[in-house]
Design an enzyme around this catalytic site. Sequence first.
Site, PDB file in Angstrom:
ATOM      1  N   PRO A  95      -2.332   2.126   3.938  1.00  0.00           N
ATOM      2  CA  PRO A  95      -2.772   3.180   2.803  1.00  0.00           C
ATOM      3  C   PRO A  95      -2.594   2.793   1.506  1.00  0.00           C
ATOM      4  CG  PRO A  95      -1.090   4.098   4.439  1.00  0.00           C
ATOM      5  CD  PRO A  95      -1.039   2.540   4.453  1.00  0.00           C
ATOM      6  N   GLU A  96      -3.645   2.951   0.602  1.00  0.00           N
ATOM      7  CA  GLU A  96      -3.844   2.792  -0.928  1.00  0.00           C
ATOM      8  C   GLU A  96      -3.915   3.963  -1.509  1.00  0.00           C
ATOM      9  OE1 GLU A  96      -5.167  -1.234  -2.002  1.00  0.00           O
ATOM     10  OE2 GLU A  96      -6.011  -1.684  -0.334  1.00  0.00           O
TER      11      GLU A  96
END
Length: 271
Positions: free
Chosen positions: A2-3
């Site tokens: 997840p960014e």
Amino acid sequence: MPELPEVEVTRRSFADRIAGARVQAVRVGKPLRWPLGCDPQVLVGQQVQVVTRRGKYLIVHLDGGVLLLHLGMSGSLQFAPQLPPPGVHDHFELETSHGRLRLHDPRRFGAVVHAPSLDDARVRKLLDGLGVEPLEGGFDARVFHEALQRRRAAIKPVLMAGDIVVGVGNIYASEALFLAGIRPTVRADRLSRSRVARLHAAIIQVLQKALALGGSTLRDFSSAQGESGYFQLDAMVYDREGQPCRVCGTAIRATRQAQRSTFYCPRCQKP
Ligand SMILES: [Zn+2]
């Protein structure tokens, strides 16, 4: 992994709904990256005020402290009035008067950390080294150029380090450098002011687009409402080795930088 856009999409998907809720019970599963730092019972009875974000940390502000949540490599959060019984990869859960907030994290690189306040040494250690937020007012092209002037490493790992600007992970660094026409191997301190201005605009554009699309679809990511985004479907270079550049038709190349894959168009992105 997840960014920043995924983390922000996750925050928006439950922040309003959990605000004002009282913690009724806490369930802790297997150990995560860092210990919680308090007896889980300390959280019971506390009220959730707001949920903010700094870099990839979600910060649940309680009336008796803060909970920092990090999704690590494979974490996702769900928030719903009712959830099925916890599975083997569900390692933290807050049962509140508005619903259950559950962290699902198969690889357990995520974390939930409690501290009395944001000034606490444990929290400062995690947050103090973070660069500016790219989607808020403090991200300035001139200041960005000055910071890059002090770095002799290649621009892509410098972006990904997160100490100048947060949120530019592997996908977004590759995409922003393509949009700016900059080869990922160019030394940060050799970039002219005008090229940095283009990069600054490209970072904002790429992250805003990803946010609008609901975060990129990555294997283990789903937002707190179980939706997934589409950003990767129209990536210009990321994960497109050998495929034709969408602008000039040249085959996209892949290389390794700082142990990470880098993708670029040898024609559109100048050294
Ligand atoms: Zn090209």
